[in-house]
Enzyme design. Structure first.
Site, PDB file in Angstrom:
ATOM      1  N   PRO A  76       0.847  -1.200   0.000  1.00 18.55           N
ATOM      2  CA  PRO A  76       0.000   0.000   0.000  1.00 18.55           C
ATOM      3  C   PRO A  76       0.876   1.241   0.000  1.00 18.55           C
ATOM      4  CG  PRO A  76       0.054  -1.007   2.184  1.00 18.55           C
ATOM      5  CD  PRO A  76       0.798  -1.925   1.272  1.00 18.55           C
ATOM      6  N   GLN A 100      -6.166  -1.556   3.215  1.00 16.38           N
ATOM      7  CA  GLN A 100      -5.397  -1.131   4.376  1.00 16.38           C
ATOM      8  C   GLN A 100      -6.109   0.015   5.076  1.00 16.38           C
ATOM      9  OE1 GLN A 100      -1.571   1.154   4.639  1.00 16.38           O
ATOM     10  NE2 GLN A 100      -0.794  -0.761   5.521  1.00 16.38           N
ATOM     11  N   CYS A 136       3.112   3.471   9.491  1.00 16.08           N
ATOM     12  CA  CYS A 136       3.339   4.788   8.889  1.00 16.08           C
ATOM     13  C   CYS A 136       3.839   5.774   9.937  1.00 16.08           C
ATOM     14  CB  CYS A 136       2.055   5.307   8.252  1.00 16.08           C
ATOM     15  SG  CYS A 136       2.255   6.909   7.444  1.00 16.08           S
ATOM     16  N   LYS A 165       0.360  -4.682   9.526  1.00 21.22           N
ATOM     17  CA  LYS A 165       1.624  -4.276   8.900  1.00 21.22           C
ATOM     18  C   LYS A 165       2.341  -3.333   9.856  1.00 21.22           C
ATOM     19  CE  LYS A 165       3.628  -2.559   4.570  1.00 21.22           C
ATOM     20  NZ  LYS A 165       4.590  -1.570   5.095  1.00 21.22           N
ATOM     21  N   HIS A 172       7.811  -4.496   7.929  1.00 21.32           N
ATOM     22  CA  HIS A 172       8.768  -3.615   7.260  1.00 21.32           C
ATOM     23  C   HIS A 172      10.052  -3.683   8.081  1.00 21.32           C
ATOM     24  CE1 HIS A 172       9.542   0.511   5.168  1.00 21.32           C
ATOM     25  NE2 HIS A 172      10.666  -0.165   5.353  1.00 21.32           N
ATOM     26  N   GLY A 178      10.390  -3.919   2.527  1.00 24.86           N
ATOM     27  CA  GLY A 178      11.483  -2.968   2.707  1.00 24.86           C
ATOM     28  C   GLY A 178      12.689  -3.297   1.858  1.00 24.86           C
ATOM     29  N   ARG A 204       8.063   0.481  -3.702  1.00 23.96           N
ATOM     30  CA  ARG A 204       8.419   1.503  -4.695  1.00 23.96           C
ATOM     31  C   ARG A 204       8.933   0.927  -6.012  1.00 23.96           C
ATOM     32  NH1 ARG A 204      12.401   4.748  -1.099  1.00 23.96           N
ATOM     33  NH2 ARG A 204      12.406   2.754  -0.001  1.00 23.96           N
TER      34      ARG A 204
END
Length: 320
Positions: free
Chosen positions: A9, A61, A91, A130, A162, A203, A225
């Site tokens: 996400p 999410q 986050c 997450k 992550h 990650g 990404r």
């Protein structure tokens, strides 16, 4: 739902247009929505839960820390047909912290467990978490395990880790994606110590080869990404990760043109050409002519009269 490989996400990126494009490239990867807050779903004017069935399998999410609000959103998500609900405990942005959710929730494992339990009461679909491996100076393995234990106590056994800690102050969200060092071994250890859980790693994953290396130690890989910047690598997922060689692999040009019907439908419904096209900029990453393709699309795709002809013009810069 097989979470052996998923696309992370990503706020402002993994919207339904992006997911539609990614689904042209892989039939098996699990696709996640952007983080959507409970406040947006409950009080927002838009339909924040909208997605197309052609995107499946899709996971939602959620961002939030109020068990009642999360339960309400979980119920709505169940009715809409999502296949998983994921709680964001990773986050690090200031806005998220001010709303008391995201990575700062790692410091409140019992609250996370209450949130998970409330959602599980409203749905039979998987509820997953997450998270980071730590926050600020609270970065011991025991700190991470406290969160895992609290969630397992309410029958949550699915985690996406992550493999970086988050600094809640002093680093921007972008810096938090790069500066804290990766610690894959800690995630591998988590799987060893909690073999009954499903552990996915997130990650710094940039290739299918790296994904396969991780899968020797854990259950799933989440790519972020790189999957967005270089989406054509997703065409390798079905065969390399899932062992399914039956899915036709589209060429880059075919993948772009496979979106034309979707462009027409969305633009008829009021979306702009750029709303969809911006997610396709990376399809020719590393290919001769790719930079000219991106430049033409970027310079002309946002114009009010832009349509599929702009994409066709951009394609001329890249050999088919």
């Amino acid at each position: 739902m097989n979470r052996r490989f998923s696309v992370a996400p990503m706020l402002d990126w993994t919207d339904r247009h992006c997911r539609t494009f990614h689904r042209k490239l892989t039939q098996h990867a699990v696709l996640y929505t952007e983080m959507i807050t409970t406040g947006a779903i409950i009080h927002g004017r838009g339909d924040y839960l909208h997605f197309g069935q052609h995107e499946q399998p899709v996971a939602l999410q959620l961002g939030g820390s109020d068990p009642a609000a999360l339960a309400l959103c979980a119920k709505q998500a169940d009715e809409r047909g999502y296949q998983e609900i994921n709680l964001n405990v990773g986050c690090p942005s200031d806005r998220v912290q001010n709303g008391r959710f995201g990575a700062c929730l790692m410091a409140e494992p019992n609250l996370v467990a209450q949130c998970v339990a409330a959602m599980k009461e409203q749905t039979n679909m998987p509820v997953t978490v997450k998270t980071r491996i730590g926050i600020d100076d609270q970065d011991s393995y025991e700190f991470l395990c406290a969160l895992i234990d609290a969630c397992i106590a309410v029958d949550c056994n699915d985690f996406i880790i992550h493999a970086r800690k988050a600094w809640l102050s002093g680093l921007s969200p972008k810096e938090n994606r790069d500066i804290p060092p990766l610690d894959y071994e800690r995630v591998y250890q988590l799987k060893k110590d909690y073999p009954q859980t499903h552990i996915s790693i997130n990650g710094g994953v940039k290739t299918i080869e790296q994904s396969l290396a991780h899968l020797q130690f854990i259950d799933g890989v989440m790519m972020g990404r790189e999957a967005y910047a270089n989406p054509y690598l997703l065409t390798q997922v079905d065969s390399a990760i899932y062992g399914d060689a039956s899915t036709p692999v589209l060429s880059r040009h075919q993948a772009v043109r496979a979106m034309y019907d979707y462009f027409e439908a969305e633009m008829t419904g009021g979306a702009s050409f750029w709303h969809v096209a911006r997610h396709m900029l990376g399809i020719f990453q590393g290919v001769p002519g790719g930079r000219a393709f991106r430049r033409h699309l970027s310079e002309n795709g946002h114009k009010k009269d832009a349509d599929i002809s702009v994409m066709e013009q951009a394609l001329r810069f890249v050999a088919e």
